[in-house]
Design a protein around this motif. Structure first.
Motif, PDB file in Angstrom:
ATOM      1  N   PHE A  98       0.847  -1.185   0.000  1.00  0.00           N
ATOM      2  CA  PHE A  98       0.000   0.000   0.000  1.00  0.00           C
ATOM      3  C   PHE A  98       0.887   1.241   0.000  1.00  0.00           C
ATOM      4  O   PHE A  98       1.724   1.413   0.890  1.00  0.00           O
TER       5      PHE A  98
ATOM      6  N   CYS B 290      -2.927   4.249  -1.588  1.00  0.00           N
ATOM      7  CA  CYS B 290      -3.802   4.504  -0.436  1.00  0.00           C
ATOM      8  C   CYS B 290      -3.606   5.973  -0.073  1.00  0.00           C
ATOM      9  O   CYS B 290      -2.629   6.329   0.592  1.00  0.00           O
TER      10      CYS B 290
ATOM     11  N   ILE C   5      -7.150   2.952  -2.994  1.00  0.00           N
ATOM     12  CA  ILE C   5      -7.944   3.418  -1.861  1.00  0.00           C
ATOM     13  C   ILE C   5      -7.840   4.937  -1.887  1.00  0.00           C
ATOM     14  O   ILE C   5      -6.733   5.488  -1.875  1.00  0.00           O
TER      15      ILE C   5
ATOM     16  N   LYS D 229      -7.713   5.212   6.531  1.00  0.00           N
ATOM     17  CA  LYS D 229      -6.968   4.301   5.658  1.00  0.00           C
ATOM     18  C   LYS D 229      -6.948   2.881   6.219  1.00  0.00           C
ATOM     19  O   LYS D 229      -7.012   1.899   5.470  1.00  0.00           O
TER      20      LYS D 229
END
Length: 279
Positions: free
Chosen positions: A6, A41, A61, A206
């Motif tokens: 991520f 993210c 994300i 997150k």
């Protein structure tokens, strides 16, 4: 064993002038070719991400966790309830704050953001290492990407989060006091200087978004690695198996990291991928 990686975007995957280092692109491409999955993210909206020349990814994300996508398949999208949007917009207007709404389709701002935004974004760029000329250019590009709206146009049902310029840190504290049920973050210049405050849907960050994605992928957190440079990335560190802070990161993110790599423009991502044997 393949890993799920991520990456925060600004200051991690790309620099603060929105440039993707060649070494970062190479690192992500090689890691994916080796069987690892790489997701961004970020606090950015989808509209912002689509305007940037990023590398190929497995998903994203966005909005600090309001939106989760895997290979163009939407896993989760939790926008702010309309009534909450109305309350926050009214609160910002009463205080004469410069603010904007982030949605997947675009970013919408008030007149005050057009006036105050450029100077604050120049301060942001210079604080992150950009020279004055580049900071001015990126600041104007940032503001030009917004759509100016008025009145009831702000009352939207697709808002991921609302950002406003902090004139004084008390503005951020007052937002927490007046909207204690919403998610709150700050972001800005060098050393975690707070220039902007943002408000998002209840329970969204997150960490939550990563957990939703991992459940969908049926992957354990032990097989995850996160990269970040700012305080807002700390929630990623709470749920990933190994955590990397960028050399240009703030004090808090570095203290929470398992490993500190080099600056974003000094092959930080590539060097960390090598260290972790992803490439």
């Amino acid at each position: 064993m393949s890993k799920i990686v991520f990456l925060d975007v600004d200051g991690t995957l790309i620099d603060y002038e929105t440039k993707l280092p060649d070494s970062a692109r190479k690192a992500v491409d090689q890691a994916r070719a080796n069987g690892h999955k790489v997701y961004i993210c970020t606090g950015c909206s989808k509209d912002e991400i689509l305007q940037r020349n990023l590398c190929d990814l497995d998903g994203m994300i966005l909005g600090n966790g309001t939106y989760v996508e895997d290979h163009a398949h939407v896993i989760m999208h939790q926008a702010m309830p309309l009534e909450e949007v109305k309350k926050v917009v009214h609160w910002c207007k009463e205080r004469k704050l410069a603010f904007y709404l982030e949605t997947n389709s675009g970013v919408y701002c008030n007149d005050q953001m057009i006036k105050d935004g450029p100077a604050v974004m120049i301060k942001y760029g210079q604080g992150k290492g950009a020279n004055l000329e580049n900071a001015k250019e990126k600041a104007q590009s940032f503001i030009d990407s917004f759509t100016l709206i008025h009145g009831d146009e702000f009352y939207r049902e697709d808002v991921n989060k609302i950002d406003f310029i902090i004139r004084d840190y008390q503005d951020h504290l007052d937002a927490i006091r007046d909207f204690p049920h919403l998610a709150h973050n700050t972001w800005g210049g060098k050393g975690e200087l707070a220039l902007f405050s943002d408000l998002g849907p209840t329970g969204i960050n997150k960490k939550h978004a990563i957990e939703v994605l991992l459940d969908y992928l049926k992957v354990n957190k032990e097989d995850t690695i996160s990269f970040g440079d700012a305080k807002v990335d700390l929630s990623m560190f709470e749920c990933c198996g190994f955590n990397v802070a960028m050399g240009n990161g703030g004090k808090e993110i570095k203290e929470a990291a398992d490993y500190i790599t080099d600056d974003v423009n000094e092959d930080g991502l590539y060097n960390a991928f090598k260290y972790l044997k992803l490439i």
